[in-house]
Design a protein around this motif. Structure first.
Motif, mmCIF file in Angstrom:
data_model
loop_
_atom_site.group_PDB
_atom_site.id
_atom_site.type_symbol
_atom_site.label_atom_id
_atom_site.label_comp_id
_atom_site.label_asym_id
_atom_site.label_seq_id
_atom_site.Cartn_x
_atom_site.Cartn_y
_atom_site.Cartn_z
ATOM 1 N N SER A 14 32.244 -49.781 39.131
ATOM 2 C CA SER A 14 33.384 -49.821 40.055
ATOM 3 C C SER A 14 34.608 -49.155 39.432
ATOM 4 C CB SER A 14 33.710 -51.263 40.445
ATOM 5 O OG SER A 14 32.599 -51.819 41.110
ATOM 6 N N THR A 34 30.671 -56.669 41.997
ATOM 7 C CA THR A 34 30.373 -55.949 43.235
ATOM 8 C C THR A 34 29.084 -56.494 43.830
ATOM 9 O OG1 THR A 34 31.312 -53.974 42.243
ATOM 10 C CG2 THR A 34 29.990 -53.660 44.236
ATOM 11 N N ASP A 77 29.094 -46.961 45.136
ATOM 12 C CA ASP A 77 29.087 -47.876 43.986
ATOM 13 C C ASP A 77 28.350 -49.134 44.411
ATOM 14 O OD1 ASP A 77 29.877 -49.656 41.883
ATOM 15 O OD2 ASP A 77 31.736 -50.126 42.949
HETATM 16 MG MG LIG Z 1 31.255 -53.306 40.373
#
Ligand SMILES: [Mg+2]
Ligand SMILES: Nc1nc2c(ncn2[C@@H]2O[C@H](COP(=O)(O)OP(=O)(O)OP(=O)(O)O)[C@@H](O)[C@H]2O)c(=O)[nH]1
Length: 387
Positions: A14, A34, A77
């Motif tokens: 990220s 994430t 991502d």
């Molecule tokens: Mg991440």
């Protein structure tokens, strides 16, 4: 053009995403920050042809800054991948389906040895281990998709002897894989061993390059040397995502000028001593030592070297270099080296492809045929039948 960012938890995916897109996404030093993918636009940068033609351009699908053309690429991502993700460990490997259309993967590796295979804090971990397990997990994800499709068609194939390449092509279009790539892989390794087939097909259709991240930390330099030795065939680029974020943020706030991989302080009064020390650290330990933060280099290498793409500028008038609305050099397109003019016409619009007649090249004013292989920085006008 889509590029996937992969790696174990907490490796800096990220951070790399934010450094490339400047989109504010959650970044933290605990695993699985994430979960849902982040999608945004980064850029690859090439010299804009406006300089060669001595014109002022007004780009539409891209940007021109100081004679450099920034061509957008989509970055994805995703969540962190851990060993045995294919067996459901961590968040499993289903989320990789978001990367089906990616042309290339950048594996973000934590080079510091301070996070283990699951992204938890440790010391002395060997980041070379990440390359082995992560590549395997990616290949097993691929194998899973191939297997699903293949078993569906097995019986059908026996009955009708439908061409295997066509079946696989049909099955794998969702992965953005071309018929030619399937043919070549079949010729090379066959399909008796699906895992072997998947490994080979993945490496030709979605190459992986390594962003050797957190290069600013203590043991990273030693680990980088070891990794280059252990994986001499891989493209490995030292990166510092955290530094790129810090530099771009300081630039956005008007504190520094950041250009061509170096910076100068514009307004010292806007900085506290902590920020000054931080920038000094980045200058000494990243920029001077490695030449750059590596983030832009990673994207450019992936697209222009590993994937072998070139930049082409289509226009409606090769004399004025404009589109129909008089924009000068409005669009820069990324195409695979070797793409023919007619293939490019289809890529722009199926209608233009179908009514294709030929083309004209701006520099030489030469007429081009359907099979003309496009060259980097070509400015071309496509001729097609108009109703
Ligand atoms: Mg991440
Ligand atoms: N020193 C240093 N730290 C970094 C660098 N890049 C990222 N980090 C730190 O590493 C930690 C993890 O970064 P993230 O970008 O959230 O990592 P991730 O791979 O997205 O993690 P998950 O989403 O959990 O899989 C954060 O504390 C970042 O600040 C770097 O280049 N240098």
């Amino acid at each position: 053009m889509q590029i996937g960012l992969v790696g174990k938890p907490s490796s800096g995916k990220s951070s790399f995403f934010k450094a490339s897109t400047m989109i504010d996404v959650p970044i933290a030093d605990y695993p699985f920050t994430t979960i849902e993918p982040n999608v945004g636009m980064g850029y690859v940068i090439s010299e804009c042809v406006c300089q060669k033609y001595k014109v002022k351009c007004n780009p539409k699908n891209s940007i021109c800054v100081d004679g450099k053309r920034y061509v957008p690429v989509k970055l994805i991502d995703v969540a962190g991948l851990v060993p045995d993700a294919h067996l459901g460990k961590g968040l499993g490997n289903k989320f990789l389906d978001d990367l089906r259309q990616a042309s290339c993967l950048i594996h973000i590796v934590d080079m510091s040895g301070k996070t283990d295979a699951e992204g938890k804090t440790t010391t002395g971990y060997d980041p070379c281990n990440d390359i082995s397990f992560l590549t395997r997990e990616i290949d097993l994800w691929f194998a899973g998709i191939i297997e699903k499709g293949f078993s569906k068609y097995k019986t059908k194939m026996r009955l009708s002897k439908v061409d295997l390449v066509d079946i696989l092509t049909n099955q794998l279009t969702g992965l953005g894989i071309k018929k030619r790539e399937i043919q070549e892989t079949l010729d090379k390794v066959g399909i008796d061993d699906i895992e072997k087939f998947a490994t080979e097909l993945r490496s030709v259709s979605k190459p992986i390059i390594i962003a050797a991240n957190k290069i600013d930390l203590v043991d990273s330099e030693e680990n980088l040397k070891k990794m280059k030795k252990e994986f001499p065939d891989l493209t490995i680029i030292p990166t510092c995502a955290a530094a790129e974020i810090a530099l771009k943020s300081a630039k956005d706030k008007g504190v520094i000028e950041y250009k061509d991989n170096s910076f100068s302080i514009k307004d010292e009064s806007k900085m506290d001593s902590k920020q000054k020390d931080g920038l000094k650290f980045i200058e000494e330990n990243v920029l001077k030592k490695y030449g750059s933060t590596g983030i832009q280099e990673c994207l450019n290498k992936a697209v222009f070297e590993v994937l072998d793409y070139i930049v082409v500028y289509p226009v409606a008038d090769i004399n004025k270099l404009t589109d129909k609305k008089k924009n000068v050099l409005p669009d820069a397109h990324l195409v695979k080296n070797g793409t023919t003019l007619k293939e490019f016409a289809f890529a722009i619009h199926s209608d233009i492809g179908e009514k294709f007649i030929g083309g004209l090249e701006a520099k030489t004013k030469r007429k081009l045929g359907a099979d003309y292989p496009l060259k980097n920085d070509d400015v071309i006008e496509i001729l097609f039948q108009k109703r």
